[in-house]
Structure formats: C-alpha cells, structure tokens
Design a protein around this motif. Structure first.
Motif, PDB file in Angstrom:
ATOM      1  N   ASP A  11     -65.976 -37.030  27.946  1.00 30.43           N
ATOM      2  CA  ASP A  11     -67.266 -37.642  28.421  1.00 30.43           C
ATOM      3  C   ASP A  11     -66.901 -37.800  29.962  1.00 30.43           C
ATOM      4  N   PRO A  12     -67.881 -36.738  30.796  1.00 31.84           N
ATOM      5  CA  PRO A  12     -67.429 -36.983  32.360  1.00 31.84           C
ATOM      6  C   PRO A  12     -67.583 -38.357  32.911  1.00 31.84           C
ATOM      7  N   PRO A  29     -70.539 -31.011  29.270  1.00 29.72           N
ATOM      8  CA  PRO A  29     -71.132 -32.451  29.360  1.00 29.72           C
ATOM      9  C   PRO A  29     -72.290 -32.603  28.355  1.00 29.72           C
ATOM     10  N   TYR A  63     -71.883 -34.796  25.219  1.00 34.45           N
ATOM     11  CA  TYR A  63     -71.944 -36.299  25.295  1.00 34.45           C
ATOM     12  C   TYR A  63     -73.312 -36.469  25.911  1.00 34.45           C
ATOM     13  N   ARG A 110     -74.769 -35.658  28.593  1.00 40.02           N
ATOM     14  CA  ARG A 110     -74.997 -35.709  29.937  1.00 40.02           C
ATOM     15  C   ARG A 110     -75.217 -34.322  30.450  1.00 40.02           C
ATOM     16  N   ASP A 113     -73.576 -33.909  35.942  1.00 40.46           N
ATOM     17  CA  ASP A 113     -72.557 -34.916  35.566  1.00 40.46           C
ATOM     18  C   ASP A 113     -71.044 -34.435  35.414  1.00 40.46           C
ATOM     19  N   GLY A 114     -71.026 -33.196  34.703  1.00 42.19           N
ATOM     20  CA  GLY A 114     -69.884 -32.375  34.347  1.00 42.19           C
ATOM     21  C   GLY A 114     -69.315 -31.962  35.705  1.00 42.19           C
TER      22      GLY A 114
END
Length: 715
Positions: free
Chosen positions: A272-273, A311, A314, A316, A320-321
């Motif tokens: 998870d980032p 990402p 998760y 995201r 985010d990643g």
C-alpha cells in the motif's frame, strides 16, 4: 602446403576481413572513396586537440581519432599546439582560445548537452572548433562532425548550434532476467546477467557508443512486466557494472520497479503506497540503489495493467503510487516514469478511452519528478493510430512519449518497415490544446506548458544477433528514434538519407532508390495489414500474422473481432457520439475532423466509424472495393521493393545484400498471407466478389484459420 591452397586461404581470410555482418551499425568509418572530397577533408582537419581527460572526453577523443583515421585513411596527430587545420574540442571554461572566439551567450541556451561546431580564424589560423558547456556536449559534437563526414557533407565553413529538444531520451528494454526479450525479434537479451559483474562484454561499450552517437542518454534495462529481483543486492551489483560502462558515454541507467517488491523482497504484508512501512522500504531501497549507481536515473513503472500489481490493489490512485516512488528517489535527483498504458479490471466500455479516463482526473496531482509515459496511440502500437488523446489533456503534468521501435505489430524482424514516418505522423499531429500549432511534439518537449521535465522513450528492438536488430534495415528505426528524440522537427527523408549513407553507401544510384522504398515502406505495410483504419487484427498473444476471426480470449479487447466488428451489415468501430464517444476525449477541432463521414480521412475511417460494405468513399469505391484495392496495392508495393533491391547487388556487400534479399522474399510471402486471409474472412460478411483483375487467393480461409504458431518469437 601447395601455393594454390595458400592462395585460397589468403583469399578466404581477406574476404572475412571485408565481410559486412551489420555489427558496426552506422559507425563504419570506412575510407572516403571520393579523392577530391578526401583532400578537402584532409586539408580541413590535419590535427586534433582535445582539452580535458574526463572519461567522457577520453571516449570522445578515441571516437574522433578512430573515425578520422578511418575516413581519411591517415594518422591524425593529437597535438596541444594550435595551427591551421587544427580541430579544437574543448568546453568554454576549459580553453582560453574558445573563450576568445565564442560569445558565452551563444552557449546559454544549450544546457549541458548542446554544442557548437564552427569554422573560425584565430591569429590568422583557420581552425574548426567543437565547444559546449559540458563534456557531454563535446561528445555529441564529435559524433555530429563524424556524421557530416560519413555522409559526405562540406565542412570547410561550418556554423552549427544545436541542443536536444527533449531532456530524457531513453531506450526501454523489455528484457527479462532469463535473457528472453518480450516483443524482441533479434535474439536473446544483450545483458548477460549470469556473467555480470565479472565479465563485461565489449558489446556493452559498442551499445553505448551507438546510443551516444544519436543522442540517447538513458536506458531502462528491464521489462516493464517487472521482476522484483532486479532490485536485490545480487542484481544491483550487476546493474552497477553496466552503469560504469555507460556513464562514460553520458548514459544513465534506469530500472523497472515491480510495485509489489516490498512484499516479494522485503517480506512486508502490504505494498500500500500510503503505508508508512512501505514508504520507508522504498526510501531505503532507493538509497541502496544509489549507493551502487550514484547517477541512477530512476524508475519506470507499469502498474494495474495486464495483471501487474499497482496502487489500485489497495484502492489508491496512480498518483498515490507514483508519488510514493518519487519521494523515494527525489533526494538523489531521480525521476519516476509512470506508464499510462492501463486496463480496467472490468469489462471495458472502449479500450481506446481507458487511459484518458483514469489519468485525466489526476492532472496536477503528481510530484514534480514524475512524468506520465503515454504510448503514441490509444490502443497499442498499431501500424497506424491516431495520436493519444492524453496529449494536451494534462497541462499540469509532464507527459513522456512512448514509441515502439521493435516491430511487434509490424511484421517482426522479417518485414522492412521504416518507422520514422510513423513517429513523425504522431509528433506533428496538432492537438489544438492551446490553439492551432499545439503539436504533440511541443507537448512532449514541455514547451507548451513550461515543464522543465520532458522525456521520450523507444521500446528497444535490440538483441544479441550479430547485427543487433535482426533485419539490417531495422537498425534504421533505432537510428531514427534517436535523431527525432534530439530534434523532433527533422524530416523522415533526411534521417533515412543519413542512415543509408552511413550504413551502406554514399553512391546516389544506391541511396536514391533505397530512400524511396524506405519512405514508402510503412504505408505499404499498413495497406497489406490494416488499411482504412482497421486495427489490432493480428494473431492473439504473439501478434504474428492476421487473425481477424479470433474471438475466444479471456478479455473481449484482446480479440480482433472487438475492433473491426464486421458482420453482414458493415464493418468498423463507432467512436462518435452515436457509439462509444471516444472522440469526445479530443479537443473540438480534432473531434470535428473525425466525427463525420464526410470529414474523416480514409486512413481512419474504420477507427472512428462503422459503415456498410456498400458505403462509397471519396474515390467512388465502396468500402469493400477500397479494402481490396488497398490489400492488393500493399502486396504489389512489396514486390516492387524486391525488384528494386535485386537491381542493387553491385552497390552493396554480398552478405547484407543476400540477407535482405531473403528477408524481402519472406515479407512478400507474409504480405500475400495477410491480403488473402483478411479478404477471404471479410468476404464472408461483405458477400461481394473480388473485383476483376486481381489474382485469386491460393489457399482457403480454413487453411489460414488453422495456422498455429506456438513458438513465435517475442512472447
């Protein structure tokens, strides 16, 4: 040993010494055979003085002396004194004569890679100078001067000032750690991971030389379908060995990052980032990489596409990643290239639209050291595609171009297809993002939106075949990519002319006909593969040969029938407002060009419209008649190319002549295969006969449908 046997042995040895296997690429430096021009060059350059001894300059010196001595067939002295006929190579700050001859403001816009080549007079001595702000510019200037001489250009009165339009100019190798190459058609990977770091193949140096000669300054060593193990200590030692070779040619190394590496290598329970442990793992991993490779360029990432983790696993976003990785490399000056080639996990509305739909809302949400890498078209490196609608749609985010140099959808390494016209077609396309003239090239170089970060990538066609690229003419696409990455405004004809002269011959009787068929080759291939806007009708998985009938893949958008939608009522993919409305992703001026049948060019008819078989084009032909005409014209063009090459035997060495001749025979067979298979299949829906005068297919549709290629290369 008898005298006859000795003579034969000597002749064989002499032949071997003269044999042309293509390994030297465009850096052949053979003696100039024009005596008048040879004397002019020998008069202009009698000695060389290079100021400095950095690794980059040492390579520049070696290249220059090797090139000059080969071309001029005389030993060139490397002197410290300056006299008439001296070639002086020095940065502005490293030589007082340069400072006395060049205004520093002339160098202000050239960065650390641009250069000046100029004929000057100093104290009544006529000299030639190459100068720059940095040693990298001098290296590029040396290669440029040698190119002028290889192509027999005048050098008596030079005034050249040039700098790259795009900052990061990279090859993307889709090479795996077991030395297979995804979409590679020139043998195994050139990276011998097993023997690294202990053994450095001389080929690594020649690879770096070739790239530097055309201005490529970075290489991504590993496949975008990444293996986390490349980030392990064991492999970082091997990467460092390659980086040490490339650094002396001003080439940075980059790696592909598997998003799940914290789980696979680090033993974490999540990737998870937004998880602090994951963020910390990547920061430590980045620091470790830089301890091995201090000038490491950064990461290329394929995430949440074709089964790759990312990402979205998760909940995201791509931002985010990308930002997590960007924060990890930012303290070291690294960048993150985040690919926009994505698939939704659900049944798609129209694959054309997916990248835009996912990335457009994220504009402005990426870190400053993130660049989004976008394929030239919205589907997947097709023989012809409209430019990707993301270009111009994300003004707050730098966008990096991704071209495919390897011929995944263009006949592998058996088809002669010169790709500069394809590259230019995209780069010169007008997005109208900020009015007329907002070309894709200007989006990519960052000038439209004032981005300081810019990049362009080419998916490599390089393998361990002796000639690097499988087909001798495939080398031209590596060359063309580099030249356009430096100067996107270059003409495809000029690039072809340069490459032919350096790689084969300067004889106009050879250059002119070869240039002509090279420039036509991409259009001819479109004709016998995917005319009128047909696309993605290749065989599933391997993408070798035609398979428009395929309709059994795991995903609908992996099947050709998804794209051509042929039935008895018509053919084509409706992307207008009455269809998927993918055209809405373009700016209005572009949309209007394709929205109506009356304004849509024939080249993109079936990309954007579904039409009846009886629909008449501006030529007066029905769609069926036009398809037939295009498929047959493509085959005829390949046959004319064969005839032209057969008449050039006296101008080229026997080794490459025969290799190309055999490959052209294969291309003719494959073109006929494409033509027959596609027309027989589409005829089952059009229910119309072939027009009079066309040679009938020599096999049945069932024959073509039953062909199988379980060991096609590049899978």
């Amino acid at each position: 040993m008898k005298r006859t046997s000795c003579t034969l042995l000597l002749l064989l040895l002499f032949h071997c010494l003269l044999a042309e296997d293509g390994y030297r690429l465009w850096l052949r430096y053979d003696k100039i055979d024009n005596n008048s021009l040879l004397q002019q060059y020998q008069s202009a350059i009698r000695s060389v003085h290079i100021a400095g001894n950095s690794p980059v300059l040492m390579n520049a010196r070696k290249e220059l002396l090797t090139g000059l001595q080969g071309l001029l067939d005389t030993r060139i002295s490397d002197k410290t004194s300056l006299e008439t006929g001296t070639l002086l190579v020095a940065t502005y700050n490293n030589h007082e004569t340069i400072r006395s001859l060049i205004d520093q403001k002339d160098l202000n816009t050239l960065g650390n890679e641009g250069f000046i080549i100029r004929t000057v007079n100093s104290q009544q001595k006529k000299m030639l100078i190459i100068t720059a702000n940095d040693d990298a510019g001098l290296l590029y200037g040396v290669f440029h001067l040698l190119r002028l001489m290889q192509t027999r250009q005048p050098i008596q009165q030079l005034s050249i000032t040039t700098a790259p339009a795009i900052q990061h100019r990279l090859l993307n190798h889709w090479d795996n750690l077991n030395r297979t190459v995804e979409r590679g058609y020139a043998g195994s990977s050139i990276w011998d991971w097993h023997r690294l770091p202990g053994y450095l193949d001389p080929r690594y140096t020649d690879y770096a030389r070739a790239n530097a000669s055309i201005g490529i300054n970075g290489t991504v060593l590993t496949n975008v379908n990444a293996n986390a193990r490349i980030l392990s200590k064991e492999y970082l030692e091997k990467v460092a060995a390659l980086a040490n070779v490339f650094r002396a040619y001003h080439i940075k190394v980059y790696l592909t990052a598997r998003f799940s590496a914290p789980v696979e290598l680090g033993g974490l329970k999540t990737a998870d980032p937004l998880d602090p442990q994951v963020q910390d793992w990547w920061k430590k991993k980045a620091a470790e990489i830089y301890s091995y490779v201090p000038d490491f360029g950064g990461f290329l990432v394929k995430a949440n596409s074709e089964g790759q983790p990312g990402p979205q696993n998760y909940n995201r976003t791509h931002a985010d990643g990308a930002n997590m990785l960007a924060d990890a490399v930012a303290p070291h000056g690294g960048i993150v290239m985040w690919r926009a080639f994505v698939y939704s996990s659900e049944k798609p509305d129209d694959r054309f639209k997916q990248a835009y739909d996912e990335f457009k809302p994220l504009d402005g949400k990426f870190r400053k050291n993130v660049v989004v890498q976008v394929k030239n078209g919205p589907i997947d490196f097709q023989p012809r595609e409209p430019f990707h609608p993301l270009f111009g749609a994300m003004p707050a985010t730098p966008l990096m171009m991704e071209f495919q140099i390897t011929q995944e959808y263009l006949g592998f390494a058996t088809n002669l297809v010169y790709l500069a016209p394809l590259f230019k077609e995209c780069l010169d396309s007008d997005t109208y993002a900020k009015g007329k003239g907002t070309t894709v090239a200007k989006i990519v170089n960052g000038s439209i939106d004032n981005h300081s970060l810019s990049g362009i990538a080419g998916v490599s066609n390089i393998g361990n075949d002796i000639n690097w690229c499988g087909h001798p003419f495939a080398q031209s696409n590596w060359y063309a990519f580099g030249r356009l990455a430096w100067t996107p405004s270059l003409d495809a004809a000029q690039i072809a002319n340069e490459w032919i002269r350096q790689t084969f011959s300067n004889n106009p009787s050879f250059v002119n006909p070869v240039q002509e068929f090279m420039l036509a080759s991409r259009e001819n291939t479109v004709q016998y593969m995917t005319p009128l806007g047909l696309h993605h009708i290749m065989g599933n998985s391997h993408h070798y040969g035609p398979a428009p009938w395929t309709n059994h893949a795991q995903r609908a958008d992996w099947d050709p029938v998804y794209y051509h939608k042929a039935d008895t009522t018509g053919i084509g993919f409706n992307r207008t407002t009455t269809g998927s409305n993918a055209l809405a992703q373009y700016f209005p001026e572009v949309r209007r060009q394709y929205e109506t049948l009356s304004s849509c060019p024939d080249d993109y008819l079936l990309w954007f419209h579904r039409v009846p078989w009886s629909y008449r084009l501006s030529s007066g032909k029905t769609v069926w008649q036009a398809l037939c005409a295009q498929y047959y014209a493509g085959v005829d063009a390949v046959r004319r190319m064969q005839q032209t090459w057969n008449g050039l035997e006296t101008y080229v060495d026997a080794e490459r002549y025969n290799q190309v001749k055999q490959l052209m025979a294969m291309q003719e067979q494959e073109a006929v295969w494409w033509r027959n298979a596609c027309l027989l299949y589409f005829q089952t829906y059009s229910r119309m006969p072939l027009p009079d005068g066309y040679e009938p297919p020599n096999q049945t549709l069932e024959y073509y449908m039953n062909l199988r290629f379980p060991f096609a290369p590049g899978i």
